[in-house]
Design an enzyme around this catalytic site. Structure first.
Site, mmCIF file in Angstrom:
data_model
loop_
_atom_site.group_PDB
_atom_site.id
_atom_site.type_symbol
_atom_site.label_atom_id
_atom_site.label_comp_id
_atom_site.label_asym_id
_atom_site.label_seq_id
_atom_site.Cartn_x
_atom_site.Cartn_y
_atom_site.Cartn_z
ATOM 1 N N ARG A 35 19.119 -0.202 109.254
ATOM 2 C CA ARG A 35 20.067 -1.033 110.017
ATOM 3 C C ARG A 35 21.027 -1.766 109.089
ATOM 4 N NH1 ARG A 35 16.197 -3.203 114.822
ATOM 5 N NH2 ARG A 35 17.085 -1.917 116.472
ATOM 6 N N LYS A 200 7.540 -2.827 123.213
ATOM 7 C CA LYS A 200 8.275 -3.743 124.103
ATOM 8 C C LYS A 200 8.116 -3.224 125.537
ATOM 9 C CE LYS A 200 11.502 -5.161 120.502
ATOM 10 N NZ LYS A 200 12.862 -5.029 119.932
ATOM 11 N N GLY A 356 15.035 0.439 116.415
ATOM 12 C CA GLY A 356 14.784 0.058 115.030
ATOM 13 C C GLY A 356 13.536 0.718 114.486
ATOM 14 N N GLY A 380 16.433 -0.552 122.913
ATOM 15 C CA GLY A 380 16.637 -1.143 124.236
ATOM 16 C C GLY A 380 18.095 -1.014 124.666
#
Ligand SMILES: Nc1ncnc2c1ncn2[C@@H]1O[C@H](COP(=O)(O)OP(=O)(O)O)[C@@H](O)[C@H]1O
Ligand SMILES: O=C(OP(=O)(O)O)[C@H](O)COP(=O)(O)O
Length: 400
Positions: A35, A200, A356, A380
């Site tokens: 990232r 998540k 990620g 997401g």
């Protein structure tokens, strides 16, 4: 000196850049800097154009107050290495240190502000509280560039509210990500398979609602598995479980059946009696997913499931994958993620990996990035884009 996308001349201006620098860390060691690398081109373009670049970003999910475990200091140092120039680091986000650091910047220099989520205003649901924090962020700059694709689905101060307070532009990374993802929403070649995993769980259970009408197959792994298994009436021991989502999972199973969408769940899982930690050697065991012992927790899909999932991907023409199949950071629980990644490399069509940790998994497990069509920095965010949802961090850029 130079201009940047829609902002006009940026030379001599203080430009606040929202990047997504949320990288995996082992202590203070960055285990995958993908990232940060992805964020470099925009920061470099602005610095080369003579801007005084002020980078704001988050790391992890601290609780709205400073927490040294989530400091961006190691990330700022790595950014400096990748840029090949000194990067100043402010010990706070909008306080005295930030103000002095920004005031000390010369044209073409770069600073990183401490973790924006050390401030309760960043993630507040209260518009006024978020706005007050955004005012402080905006006071540090003359213009704003939104380049953190991984957070454009978050209505947060540094993503959304600050864009309402400064002249703004979309960064090159966000523009490039949206370009690729658009291809998946406009008539994807079929079969179109979406693979979902990770931890998540509640975020990702939400996206299934819309994906049921779009994908031909949904392949479920990672922590999401256990809420589905519990919804089917199985014991899931100490596995990750969102107890308030059981009805929703039952509804998905029913709707997938009625719509003829294959919703694949593991037939076997790899369990242990404790979540992996440095304190003990992992003791993995494979059990049928209908027979998870009460004292165990599921940490990977099992070998039979890995074969079945690879088979389900074999004829796909479009695949989107978000979320590792297991706790891939620990070799004993990495086989499922490895098998799915390997299956993706054989797909004869467009493959997109988002998120990620998913992107980090692909790289740290030794796969060649070129074997995938696109590796997105946002999990997401990609999923919400594919669902057709409005992304606050993008729509706000279209406002004056
Ligand atoms: N069965 C599981 N139980 C708990 N955590 C899991 C499980 N499977 C995968 N994970 C964890 O999920 C994390 C990644 O989740 P997530 O953030 O949702 O993915 P991404 O960043 O790709 O969107 C990884 O750190 C991995 O260890
Ligand atoms: O890691 C991220 O998202 P991802 O896990 O969906 O790829 C982003 O940095 C957003 O972080 P958040 O989900 O804590 O808002």
């Amino acid at each position: 000196m130079g201009e940047y996308a829609g902002l006009g001349e940026v030379s001599g201006k203080r430009v606040l850049v929202r990047s997504d620098l949320n990288v995996p860390l082992d202590g203070a060691t960055i285990t995958d800097d993908g990232r940060i690398r992805a964020s470099v081109p925009t920061i470099k373009a602005l610095a080369d154009a003579g801007a005084r670049v002020v980078v704001t970003a988050h790391l992890g999910r601290p609780k709205g107050e400073p927490d040294p475990a989530y400091s961006l200091a190691p990330v700022a140092a790595r950014l400096g290495d990748l840029l090949g120039q000194d990067v100043a680091f402010a010990a706070d986000t909008v306080g005295e240190s930030a103000q002095q650091t920004v005031a000390g910047l010369q044209d073409g220099q770069v600073a990183v502000l401490e973790n924006v989520r050390f401030n309760a205003g960043e993630t507040s649901k209260d518009d006024a509280e978020r706005g007050a924090f955004a005012d402080q962020l905006a006071a540090l700059a003359d213009a704003f560039v939104s380049d953190g694709f991984g957070v454009v689905h978050r209505k947060q101060a540094s993503v959304y509210d600050v864009a309402q307070r400064l002249p703004h532009a979309m960064g090159g990374l966000v523009a490039a990500e949206v370009d690729v993802l658009r291809r998946l929403t406009v008539d994807p070649e079929r079969p179109y398979v979406v693979v979902l995993g990770g931890s998540k769980v509640s975020d990702k259970l939400g996206v299934i609602d819309n994906l049921l009408g779009k994908a031909d197959k949904l392949v479920i792994g990672g922590g999401m598995v256990f809420t589905f298994l519990a919804a089917q009436g199985h014991e899931v021991g100490k596995s990750l479980l969102e107890a308030d989502q059981l009805d929703r999972c039952r509804d998905y199973l029913r709707r997938a059946h009625d719509a003829g969408v294959d919703l694949l769940l593991p037939s076997d899982v790899v369990v242990d009696t404790a979540f992996p930690s440095g304190d003990r050697e992992p003791a993995p065991a494979v059990v049928p997913s209908s027979e998870i012992p009460a004292d165990a927790l599921g940490l990977d899909i099992g070998p039979d499931t890995a074969v079945a999932y690879a088979h389900a991907l074999a004829d796909a023409k479009t695949v989107f994958w978000n979320g590792p199949m297991g706790v891939f950071e620990v070799p004993a629980f990495a086989a499922g993620t490895k098998a799915v990644a390997a299956a993706l490399t054989k797909v004869n069509g467009l493959t997109v990996v988002g998120g990620g940790d998913s992107a980090a998994a692909v790289r740290t497990l030794g796969f060649d990035e070129a074997a995938f069509g696109h590796i997105s920095t946002g999990g997401g965010a990609s999923l919400e884009y594919l669902e057709g949802k409005e992304l606050p961090g993008i729509t706000v850029l279209e406002e004056d």
